[in-house]
Design a protein around this motif. Structure first.
Motif, PDB file in Angstrom:
ATOM      1  N   THR A 153       0.845  -1.199   0.000  1.00  8.82           N
ATOM      2  CA  THR A 153       0.000   0.000   0.000  1.00  8.82           C
ATOM      3  C   THR A 153       0.878   1.244   0.000  1.00  8.82           C
ATOM      4  O   THR A 153       1.916   1.291   0.668  1.00  8.82           O
ATOM      5  N   LEU A 154       0.453   2.227  -0.787  1.00 11.32           N
ATOM      6  CA  LEU A 154       1.158   3.500  -0.893  1.00 11.32           C
ATOM      7  C   LEU A 154       0.145   4.636  -0.841  1.00 11.32           C
ATOM      8  O   LEU A 154      -0.977   4.492  -1.335  1.00 11.32           O
ATOM      9  N   PRO A 155       0.525   5.772  -0.288  1.00  9.19           N
ATOM     10  CA  PRO A 155      -0.380   6.920  -0.290  1.00  9.19           C
ATOM     11  C   PRO A 155      -0.457   7.553  -1.674  1.00  9.19           C
ATOM     12  O   PRO A 155       0.545   7.692  -2.372  1.00  9.19           O
ATOM     13  N   VAL A 156      -1.671   7.916  -2.051  1.00  9.78           N
ATOM     14  CA  VAL A 156      -1.938   8.562  -3.335  1.00  9.78           C
ATOM     15  C   VAL A 156      -2.638   9.880  -3.051  1.00  9.78           C
ATOM     16  O   VAL A 156      -3.522   9.948  -2.195  1.00  9.78           O
ATOM     17  N   ARG A 157      -2.246  10.930  -3.745  1.00  5.80           N
ATOM     18  CA  ARG A 157      -2.966  12.198  -3.687  1.00  5.80           C
ATOM     19  C   ARG A 157      -3.689  12.380  -5.005  1.00  5.80           C
ATOM     20  O   ARG A 157      -3.124  12.130  -6.067  1.00  5.80           O
ATOM     21  N   TYR A 158      -4.950  12.810  -4.942  1.00  3.88           N
ATOM     22  CA  TYR A 158      -5.738  12.986  -6.152  1.00  3.88           C
ATOM     23  C   TYR A 158      -6.562  14.265  -6.077  1.00  3.88           C
ATOM     24  O   TYR A 158      -6.749  14.846  -5.013  1.00  3.88           O
ATOM     25  N   CYS A 159      -7.044  14.680  -7.230  1.00  5.16           N
ATOM     26  CA  CYS A 159      -7.874  15.877  -7.340  1.00  5.16           C
ATOM     27  C   CYS A 159      -9.315  15.475  -7.009  1.00  5.16           C
ATOM     28  O   CYS A 159      -9.863  14.598  -7.673  1.00  5.16           O
ATOM     29  N   PRO A 160      -9.949  16.083  -6.015  1.00  3.06           N
ATOM     30  CA  PRO A 160     -11.306  15.676  -5.633  1.00  3.06           C
ATOM     31  C   PRO A 160     -12.332  15.882  -6.751  1.00  3.06           C
ATOM     32  O   PRO A 160     -13.284  15.117  -6.871  1.00  3.06           O
ATOM     33  N   GLU A 161     -12.131  16.895  -7.579  1.00  2.00           N
ATOM     34  CA  GLU A 161     -13.070  17.161  -8.675  1.00  2.00           C
ATOM     35  C   GLU A 161     -12.891  16.181  -9.832  1.00  2.00           C
ATOM     36  O   GLU A 161     -13.848  15.831 -10.521  1.00  2.00           O
ATOM     37  N   VAL A 162     -11.653  15.782 -10.080  1.00  2.00           N
ATOM     38  CA  VAL A 162     -11.329  14.857 -11.178  1.00  2.00           C
ATOM     39  C   VAL A 162     -10.387  13.793 -10.612  1.00  2.00           C
ATOM     40  O   VAL A 162      -9.168  13.921 -10.707  1.00  2.00           O
ATOM     41  N   PRO A 163     -10.930  12.728 -10.004  1.00  2.00           N
ATOM     42  CA  PRO A 163     -10.079  11.741  -9.320  1.00  2.00           C
ATOM     43  C   PRO A 163      -9.068  11.014 -10.211  1.00  2.00           C
ATOM     44  O   PRO A 163      -8.141  10.405  -9.699  1.00  2.00           O
ATOM     45  N   SER A 164      -9.232  11.105 -11.523  1.00  3.14           N
ATOM     46  CA  SER A 164      -8.251  10.459 -12.403  1.00  3.14           C
ATOM     47  C   SER A 164      -6.926  11.219 -12.416  1.00  3.14           C
ATOM     48  O   SER A 164      -5.901  10.682 -12.829  1.00  3.14           O
ATOM     49  N   ILE A 165      -6.912  12.466 -11.965  1.00  2.00           N
ATOM     50  CA  ILE A 165      -5.673  13.238 -11.839  1.00  2.00           C
ATOM     51  C   ILE A 165      -5.090  12.913 -10.469  1.00  2.00           C
ATOM     52  O   ILE A 165      -5.659  13.263  -9.438  1.00  2.00           O
ATOM     53  N   ALA A 166      -3.967  12.214 -10.465  1.00  2.00           N
ATOM     54  CA  ALA A 166      -3.399  11.739  -9.207  1.00  2.00           C
ATOM     55  C   ALA A 166      -1.888  11.611  -9.316  1.00  2.00           C
ATOM     56  O   ALA A 166      -1.327  11.630 -10.420  1.00  2.00           O
ATOM     57  N   LEU A 167      -1.261  11.481  -8.160  1.00  3.20           N
ATOM     58  CA  LEU A 167       0.166  11.198  -8.107  1.00  3.20           C
ATOM     59  C   LEU A 167       0.461  10.333  -6.889  1.00  3.20           C
ATOM     60  O   LEU A 167      -0.300  10.322  -5.925  1.00  3.20           O
ATOM     61  N   ILE A 168       1.523   9.593  -6.982  1.00  2.00           N
ATOM     62  CA  ILE A 168       1.949   8.718  -5.888  1.00  2.00           C
ATOM     63  C   ILE A 168       2.811   9.558  -4.959  1.00  2.00           C
ATOM     64  O   ILE A 168       3.836  10.112  -5.374  1.00  2.00           O
ATOM     65  N   GLU A 169       2.369   9.667  -3.707  1.00  2.00           N
ATOM     66  CA  GLU A 169       3.085  10.490  -2.742  1.00  2.00           C
ATOM     67  C   GLU A 169       4.479   9.931  -2.486  1.00  2.00           C
ATOM     68  O   GLU A 169       4.659   8.733  -2.316  1.00  2.00           O
ATOM     69  N   GLY A 170       5.458  10.827  -2.459  1.00  2.00           N
ATOM     70  CA  GLY A 170       6.829  10.428  -2.150  1.00  2.00           C
ATOM     71  C   GLY A 170       7.639   9.982  -3.347  1.00  2.00           C
ATOM     72  O   GLY A 170       8.849   9.829  -3.251  1.00  2.00           O
ATOM     73  N   ASN A 171       7.012   9.793  -4.494  1.00  2.00           N
ATOM     74  CA  ASN A 171       7.731   9.348  -5.699  1.00  2.00           C
ATOM     75  C   ASN A 171       8.202  10.587  -6.458  1.00  2.00           C
ATOM     76  O   ASN A 171       7.721  10.894  -7.530  1.00  2.00           O
ATOM     77  N   GLU A 172       9.145  11.305  -5.850  1.00  2.00           N
ATOM     78  CA  GLU A 172       9.617  12.541  -6.432  1.00  2.00           C
ATOM     79  C   GLU A 172      11.117  12.477  -6.634  1.00  2.00           C
ATOM     80  O   GLU A 172      11.836  11.934  -5.802  1.00  2.00           O
ATOM     81  N   GLY A 173      11.577  13.043  -7.725  1.00  2.00           N
ATOM     82  CA  GLY A 173      12.986  13.061  -8.045  1.00  2.00           C
ATOM     83  C   GLY A 173      13.170  13.243  -9.529  1.00  2.00           C
ATOM     84  O   GLY A 173      12.205  13.343 -10.284  1.00  2.00           O
ATOM     85  N   HIS A 174      14.413  13.265  -9.962  1.00  2.00           N
ATOM     86  CA  HIS A 174      14.713  13.494 -11.368  1.00  2.00           C
ATOM     87  C   HIS A 174      15.062  12.229 -12.132  1.00  2.00           C
ATOM     88  O   HIS A 174      14.967  12.190 -13.337  1.00  2.00           O
ATOM     89  N   TRP A 175      15.487  11.199 -11.437  1.00  2.00           N
ATOM     90  CA  TRP A 175      16.018  10.028 -12.131  1.00  2.00           C
ATOM     91  C   TRP A 175      15.038   8.886 -12.057  1.00  2.00           C
ATOM     92  O   TRP A 175      14.417   8.624 -11.038  1.00  2.00           O
ATOM     93  N   ASN A 176      14.903   8.144 -13.143  1.00  2.00           N
ATOM     94  CA  ASN A 176      14.010   7.000 -13.243  1.00  2.00           C
ATOM     95  C   ASN A 176      14.796   5.714 -13.228  1.00  2.00           C
ATOM     96  O   ASN A 176      15.953   5.676 -13.594  1.00  2.00           O
ATOM     97  N   THR A 177      14.089   4.629 -12.852  1.00  2.00           N
ATOM     98  CA  THR A 177      14.721   3.318 -12.971  1.00  2.00           C
ATOM     99  C   THR A 177      14.452   2.755 -14.336  1.00  2.00           C
ATOM    100  O   THR A 177      13.525   3.125 -14.987  1.00  2.00           O
TER     101      THR A 177
END
Length: 133
Positions: free
Chosen positions: A109-133
Motif C-alpha cells: 500500500t502506498l499513499p496517493v494524492r488525487y484531485c477531488p473534482e477529477v479523481p483520475s488526476i493523481a500522483l503517488i506520494e513520495g515518488n519525487e525526483g529526477h532520475w528513473n529506474t
C-alpha cells in the motif's frame, strides 16, 4: 584567434546546448508535477497492482489502484531513484540507485494524492525526483 581557442569555443558550445536542453526539461517536468500536486488535495491509500520492469535502459513503471468517490482509479508513474554512495570505510568506490519509495512490491500500500473534482488526476506520494529506474 588561434585554432586551439576556436576548437575550445566550439567544443564548449556543443556541450552547452544539450546541457541547457536537459536543464529545461528537468525544470518543466518539476513545474508540471508541482502544479499537479497543487490540484491534488485529497488523499487515499492505494495498492500497487503492477511493477513493469522493462530492462536496464528503460524506466520501471509503477501502477497504484486507489478508491475515490466510490470508484476505482489507477495512477502510473516512472519509479524515481536516489543515488547512494558505495563505500569501503570512508572511501567512496561507486554509487547505487535505489527507489525513493524504498523496496516496493505488488500488493504493497502506498499513499496517493488525487484531485477531488477529477479523481483520475493523481500522483503517488513520495515518488519525487529526477532520475528513473
Amino acid at each position: 584567434m588561434n585554432d586551439g581557442l576556436w576548437i575550445l569555443l566550439i567544443f564548449t558550445l556543443l556541450l552547452s546546448i544539450p546541457a541547457a536542453a536537459v536543464a529545461l526539461i528537468l525544470h518543466f517536468t518539476a513545474r508540471r508535477r508541482k502544479n499537479k500536486a497543487a490540484r491534488c488535495t485529497a488523499s487515499a491509500l492505494g495498492t500497487v497492482t503492477s511493477l513493469s520492469r522493462k530492462g536496464i535502459d528503460r524506466p520501471t513503471v509503477i501502477t497504484v489502484e486507489y478508491q475515490a468517490n466510490g470508484q476505482l482509479w489507477h495512477v502510473s508513474e516512472s519509479l524515481k531513484l536516489r543515488s547512494e554512495a558505495i563505500r569501503i570505510g570512508k572511501i567512496p568506490i561507486g554509487q547505487r540507485k535505489t527507489p525513493v519509495l524504498g523496496r516496493v512490491e505488488i500488493g504493497d500500500t502506498l499513499p496517493v494524492r488525487y484531485c477531488p473534482e477529477v479523481p483520475s488526476i493523481a500522483l503517488i506520494e513520495g515518488n519525487e525526483g529526477h532520475w528513473n529506474t
